[in-house]
Scaffold this active site. Structure first.
Site, PDB file in Angstrom:
ATOM      1  N   HIS A 122      34.808 -15.362  58.151  1.00 16.59           N
ATOM      2  CA  HIS A 122      33.357 -15.478  58.335  1.00 16.59           C
ATOM      3  C   HIS A 122      33.133 -16.380  59.550  1.00 16.59           C
ATOM      4  CE1 HIS A 122      29.265 -16.896  57.318  1.00 16.59           C
ATOM      5  NE2 HIS A 122      29.173 -15.842  56.532  1.00 16.59           N
ATOM      6  N   ASP A 199      38.588 -21.286  52.676  1.00 25.23           N
ATOM      7  CA  ASP A 199      37.174 -20.954  52.523  1.00 25.23           C
ATOM      8  C   ASP A 199      37.063 -20.121  51.246  1.00 25.23           C
ATOM      9  OD1 ASP A 199      34.770 -19.647  52.467  1.00 25.23           O
ATOM     10  OD2 ASP A 199      34.867 -18.899  54.533  1.00 25.23           O
ATOM     11  N   GLN A 202      33.724 -16.706  48.747  1.00 27.16           N
ATOM     12  CA  GLN A 202      33.660 -15.422  48.043  1.00 27.16           C
ATOM     13  C   GLN A 202      34.612 -15.346  46.865  1.00 27.16           C
ATOM     14  OE1 GLN A 202      31.457 -13.118  48.423  1.00 27.16           O
ATOM     15  NE2 GLN A 202      30.509 -13.926  50.274  1.00 27.16           N
ATOM     16  N   LYS A 225      26.462 -18.911  45.643  1.00 32.69           N
ATOM     17  CA  LYS A 225      27.221 -17.666  45.417  1.00 32.69           C
ATOM     18  C   LYS A 225      27.862 -17.662  44.038  1.00 32.69           C
ATOM     19  CE  LYS A 225      28.242 -17.137  50.326  1.00 32.69           C
ATOM     20  NZ  LYS A 225      27.473 -16.009  50.826  1.00 32.69           N
ATOM     21  N   CYS A 363      28.300 -11.520  59.377  1.00 34.81           N
ATOM     22  CA  CYS A 363      28.853 -12.752  59.982  1.00 34.81           C
ATOM     23  C   CYS A 363      30.358 -12.657  60.170  1.00 34.81           C
ATOM     24  CB  CYS A 363      28.507 -13.995  59.159  1.00 34.81           C
ATOM     25  SG  CYS A 363      26.757 -14.301  59.038  1.00 34.81           S
TER      26      CYS A 363
HETATM   27  N1  PMP Z   1      32.557 -17.960  54.156  1.00 29.25           N
HETATM   28  C1  PMP Z   1      32.399 -16.776  53.570  1.00 29.25           C
HETATM   29  C2  PMP Z   1      33.608 -15.928  53.299  1.00 29.25           C
HETATM   30  C3  PMP Z   1      31.125 -16.342  53.201  1.00 29.25           C
HETATM   31  O1  PMP Z   1      30.958 -15.156  52.627  1.00 29.25           O
HETATM   32  C4  PMP Z   1      30.009 -17.173  53.468  1.00 29.25           C
HETATM   33  C5  PMP Z   1      28.595 -16.739  53.120  1.00 29.25           C
HETATM   34  N2  PMP Z   1      28.298 -15.424  53.460  1.00 29.25           N
HETATM   35  C6  PMP Z   1      30.238 -18.404  54.072  1.00 29.25           C
HETATM   36  C7  PMP Z   1      31.515 -18.759  54.400  1.00 29.25           C
HETATM   37  C8  PMP Z   1      29.114 -19.342  54.378  1.00 29.25           C
HETATM   38  O2  PMP Z   1      28.534 -19.791  53.197  1.00 29.25           O
HETATM   39  P1  PMP Z   1      27.155 -20.605  53.242  1.00 29.25           P
HETATM   40  O3  PMP Z   1      26.217 -19.791  54.067  1.00 29.25           O
HETATM   41  O4  PMP Z   1      26.752 -20.656  51.800  1.00 29.25           O
HETATM   42  O5  PMP Z   1      27.434 -21.925  53.815  1.00 29.25           O
END
Ligand code: PMP
Length: 405
Positions: A122, A199, A202, A225, A363
């Site tokens: 991401h 990270d 997910q 999430k 993203c």
């Molecule tokens: N890493 C991953 C794999 C994600 O899916 C996301 C959210 N789409 C993020 C990081 C960022 O999370 P947040 O916007 O809640 O900070």
């Protein structure tokens, strides 16, 4: 076994109608909906307990502080961290990663050093490292992945050099759904004496996470999430790293003594928690953890895997539909394209049928470049979704496909 009807009664938003049709919410990888128990704790906090924490002698402040610290214990137990002070509250995964990239980078990144990430990260696990690399003259090394969406571990091994300072990879890809072999990834990095940040944005609502068993050095996730409110997240960090790392932000809470000449910092985890935190959101995070534990994380995972297999089978049978991300080990995320249709058009037409999917690059622009596509349509499932809803998606796609051709 999960009692799906009972679970759904906890999520009033699922009763929404969209253009006179029942809402089908398949955008769970972006954010999950919140059960009543979580919403109630958040609302009750503001009704009955609202107060700033950690610095008040009065009743409300002490009570709110106690509940806030109870949440820390709940998170510690949920991810099986050794110490409570290894749990740092942040705004979410993005802030957790930025904290590490900035603070670890300041201490350990120098000109010529290298940071390993993967090709399926991401943006929030790419850009913070790029910023740190730019600042200290370091560079990124990227683990490639196969057409299926599986990381190439041989290539990964070959990326290490005596300048590698940290590895940062996701546990689960938000676009491909791949569950990465992070235990092996961590072992390989540790054999080179290199720490690993995971990270877990997910993974946290789909898989049981044990940071000690994984032996990861940092693990990041977002409350929103995992059925909790937006605005609260977690950085788990091993004491040995957090202790050494300098503060990320300055302000109240994170200090021991301040004079104009010199400031000394608070102990862990407060050193990394400058300013007023999201107390109500944290309390509700504890409730979301209890919600998941009551269902059983293993049961949630088993049910979502059933949904994933059902949807993959149904969608694969549709003429011209291509799925991106077909790794053998996946969570409940399906990215797809229909023929040559633009994902945005597909998403817009599905919305008119009451079906909420996400479209675009999610993203993860480098993944789109890897496949040479502008974006995908992504359906992602949570524990309250049903096979009937998947049938609605399949029927919907069959209905709109001629309009997209
Ligand atoms: N890493 C991953 C794999 C994600 O899916 C996301 C959210 N789409 C993020 C990081 C960022 O999370 P947040 O916007 O809640 O900070």
């Amino acid at each position: 076994m999960v009692d799906i009807e009972k679970i759904r009664t906890q999520f009033k938003i699922l009763d929404t109608t969209v253009y006179d049709r029942p809402l089908v919410y398949f955008d769970n990888a972006a954010t999950t909906q919140k059960p009543e128990c979580v919403i109630n704790v958040l609302a009750d906090y503001y009704r009955t307990l609202n107060s700033n924490i950690h610095r008040g002698v009065h009743y409300l402040s002490s009570a709110a502080t106690e509940r806030y610290e109870e949440t820390r214990t709940a998170v510690q137990q949920f991810v099986n961290a050794s110490h409570q002070h290894e749990i740092v509250f942040t705004r979410g995964t993005t802030e957790s990663i930025n904290l590490v990239a900035s603070s670890f980078g300041k201490l350990f990144l120098h000109k010529g050093d290298e940071v390993i990430i993967s090709g399926m990260e991401h943006h929030s696990n790419i850009v913070p490292w790029q910023l740190a690399c730019e600042q200290y003259g370091a560079s990124l090394r990227v683990i490639p992945f196969s057409d299926q969406g599986v990381l190439d571990l041989e290539a990964y091994r070959a990326l290490f050099s005596d300048r590698t300072r940290i590895v940062a990879v996701n546990h689960v890809s938000n676009t491909l759904g791949t569950v990465n072999p992070i235990k092996e990834i961590i072992q390989i990095a540790h054999s080179h004496g290199v720490p690993v940040l995971i990270d877990g944005a997910q993974a946290i609502s789909h898989l049981a996470v044990d940071v000690q068993a994984l032996d990861c050095d940092f693990y990041c996730f977002s409350g929103h999430k995992m059925y909790a409110p937006m605005g609260i997240g977690v950085l788990y960090g091993k004491e040995q790293w957090l202790d050494k790392m300098p503060p990320y932000q300055g302000g109240g809470e994170m200090i021991k003594d301040v004079t104009f000449e010199r400031t000394t910092y608070n102990e862990l985890p407060f050193k990394f928690e400058a300013g007023t935190p999201s107390v109500g959101d944290a309390l509700a995070l504890k409730t979301s953890i209890e919600f998941m534990q009551d269902l059983g994380v293993e049961n949630i995972a088993a049910y979502e895997t059933e949904l994933l297999h059902y949807a993959t089978e149904q969608l694969s049978a549709i003429d011209g539909l291509r799925i991106f991300g077909t790794a053998p080990h996946k969570t409940s995320v399906i990215s797809f394209l229909i023929g040559t249709a633009h994902p945005y058009d597909t998403g817009t037409l599905l919305d008119k049928l009451g079906i909420a999917v996400r479209t675009g690059h999610h993203c993860t622009q480098p993944i789109m470049d890897r496949y040479g596509i502008p974006g995908t349509v992504r359906a992602s499932f949570a524990v309250y979704n049903t096979k009937q809803e998947i049938d609605t998606l399949v029927t919907g796609i069959q209905r709109i496909a001629p309009m997209l051709a």
